[in-house]
Design a protein around this motif. Structure first.
Motif, mmCIF file in Angstrom:
data_model
loop_
_atom_site.group_PDB
_atom_site.id
_atom_site.type_symbol
_atom_site.label_atom_id
_atom_site.label_comp_id
_atom_site.label_asym_id
_atom_site.label_seq_id
_atom_site.Cartn_x
_atom_site.Cartn_y
_atom_site.Cartn_z
ATOM 1 N N ASN A 130 11.015 -14.362 -0.207
ATOM 2 C CA ASN A 130 9.938 -14.156 0.749
ATOM 3 C C ASN A 130 9.131 -12.942 0.299
ATOM 4 O O ASN A 130 9.429 -12.346 -0.749
ATOM 5 C CB ASN A 130 10.482 -13.957 2.176
ATOM 6 C CG ASN A 130 11.629 -12.955 2.216
ATOM 7 O OD1 ASN A 130 11.577 -11.896 1.577
ATOM 8 N ND2 ASN A 130 12.683 -13.288 2.950
ATOM 9 N N PHE A 131 8.152 -12.539 1.082
ATOM 10 C CA PHE A 131 7.309 -11.409 0.695
ATOM 11 C C PHE A 131 8.073 -10.090 0.741
ATOM 12 O O PHE A 131 7.805 -9.184 -0.058
ATOM 13 C CB PHE A 131 6.064 -11.343 1.579
ATOM 14 C CG PHE A 131 5.052 -12.398 1.265
ATOM 15 C CD1 PHE A 131 4.229 -12.288 0.152
ATOM 16 C CD2 PHE A 131 4.922 -13.524 2.065
ATOM 17 C CE1 PHE A 131 3.301 -13.269 -0.164
ATOM 18 C CE2 PHE A 131 4.002 -14.518 1.769
ATOM 19 C CZ PHE A 131 3.182 -14.381 0.651
ATOM 20 N N ALA A 132 9.029 -9.971 1.665
ATOM 21 C CA ALA A 132 9.832 -8.747 1.731
ATOM 22 C C ALA A 132 10.671 -8.586 0.464
ATOM 23 O O ALA A 132 10.824 -7.473 -0.064
ATOM 24 C CB ALA A 132 10.727 -8.777 2.970
ATOM 25 N N HIS A 133 11.214 -9.698 -0.025
ATOM 26 C CA HIS A 133 11.989 -9.669 -1.267
ATOM 27 C C HIS A 133 11.108 -9.214 -2.430
ATOM 28 O O HIS A 133 11.504 -8.349 -3.235
ATOM 29 C CB HIS A 133 12.560 -11.065 -1.540
ATOM 30 C CG HIS A 133 13.347 -11.151 -2.798
ATOM 31 N ND1 HIS A 133 13.471 -12.329 -3.516
ATOM 32 C CD2 HIS A 133 14.039 -10.221 -3.508
ATOM 33 C CE1 HIS A 133 14.208 -12.135 -4.585
ATOM 34 N NE2 HIS A 133 14.569 -10.847 -4.606
ATOM 35 N N ARG A 134 9.908 -9.763 -2.515
ATOM 36 C CA ARG A 134 8.988 -9.366 -3.582
ATOM 37 C C ARG A 134 8.674 -7.871 -3.499
ATOM 38 O O ARG A 134 8.676 -7.168 -4.507
ATOM 39 C CB ARG A 134 7.701 -10.181 -3.501
ATOM 40 C CG ARG A 134 6.680 -9.797 -4.576
ATOM 41 C CD ARG A 134 5.370 -10.552 -4.416
ATOM 42 N NE ARG A 134 4.451 -10.197 -5.480
ATOM 43 C CZ ARG A 134 3.625 -9.146 -5.447
ATOM 44 N NH1 ARG A 134 3.628 -8.348 -4.378
ATOM 45 N NH2 ARG A 134 2.822 -8.885 -6.451
ATOM 46 N N SER A 135 8.383 -7.390 -2.311
ATOM 47 C CA SER A 135 8.048 -5.974 -2.130
ATOM 48 C C SER A 135 9.199 -5.072 -2.548
ATOM 49 O O SER A 135 8.991 -4.026 -3.169
ATOM 50 C CB SER A 135 7.678 -5.702 -0.670
ATOM 51 O OG SER A 135 6.509 -6.403 -0.307
ATOM 52 N N ALA A 136 10.421 -5.482 -2.205
ATOM 53 C CA ALA A 136 11.595 -4.681 -2.568
ATOM 54 C C ALA A 136 11.758 -4.597 -4.078
ATOM 55 O O ALA A 136 12.052 -3.523 -4.629
ATOM 56 C CB ALA A 136 12.845 -5.288 -1.924
#
Length: 256
Positions: free
Chosen positions: A101-107
């Protein structure tokens, strides 16, 4: 407002004003449904397409550096594939990354600047070699699962730009056109991606072939197949443009 109207109606206290307001809101909800551009995206898995244009004089050096050090980046997140353009573009590379998800990408992105080995051995050296960088975020279309070819070959990336309206407008016709190509058996479908960020109304279709000649031979046969011709004729009514590229996988690419 909506809750108040429901309460009034449930108690039998229906006034002309309340009835009118309720009708207006109902019509509004129906109108929104009529203009919806497709089903809600349930799967949060996203794919990031990163395309780099390399300075022509540095392409050989860039390739060598990537072959030696790209494993450092792959330690942070899942690389779907990495390719160099053979036809349809010069001095360009494409890599596709998979995120939950986008949170995974940001991390993942937040950790990369702190990876000293990655920054020193690769990033600091390749930045002067890059002329341009493009990034797009896409989802797999609901009716397609990412496939991995059983053996090495070449890949074809077909980029379609459709008329605005989304899958609700062109989805079924396009799906039928893809299916007829798959059913001919001359090529293998890897994935169909609908762009979310980047150039909108765009679909990326990734195909696998054993080699460039088998792809060419299969295309000629497909063009003589009445089923393919009929399906393509229907889908192109929604098409604005199309671009094809022949891609060669890197030695470290998971998709070979």
């Amino acid at each position: 407002m909506l809750c108040t109207l429901r309460a009034v109606i449930s108690k039998g206290k229906v006034t002309a004003a309340a009835t009118s307001a309720w009708s207006d809101m109902t019509r509004g909800a129906q109108a929104k449904a009529a203009f919806a551009t497709g089903p809600r995206q349930q799967d949060t898995t996203l794919y990031e397409f990163r395309t780099y244009s390399i300075k022509p004089s540095m392409m050989t050096q860039f390739t060598k550096l990537s072959n030696e050090n790209f494993h450092l980046r792959m330690a942070h997140s899942e690389l779907v594939g990495y390719w160099a353009y053979e036809l349809g573009g010069l001095n360009k590379v494409l890599h596709i990354w998979k995120y939950d998800n986008f949170a995974h990408r940001s991390a993942v992105r937040s950790k990369l600047p702190h990876d000293k080995e990655w920054q020193e051995k690769y990033i600091s050296k390749v930045l002067p070699m890059i002329e341009k960088q493009d990034i797009e975020i896409a989802y797999l279309v609901p009716w397609c699962k990412l496939q991995k070819p059983e053996k090495e070959g070449v890949y074809e990336l077909v980029s379609y730009t459709f008329k605005p309206g989304g899958p609700a407008v062109w989805g079924e016709a396009f799906r039928a056109a893809i299916a007829t190509h798959v059913n001919t058996g001359y090529t293998k479908l890897v994935g169909v991606f609908n762009t979310e960020y980047g150039l909108l109304n765009q679909v990326q279709v990734l195909w696998w072939n054993e080699n460039a000649d088998s792809r060419a031979a299969g295309r000629h046969l497909a063009h003589e197949d009445a089923r393919v011709v009929a399906a393509v004729r229907e889908s192109v009514r929604f098409l604005e443009s199309q671009r094809n590229a022949l891609l060669i996988p890197a030695p470290f690419s998971p998709l070979k």
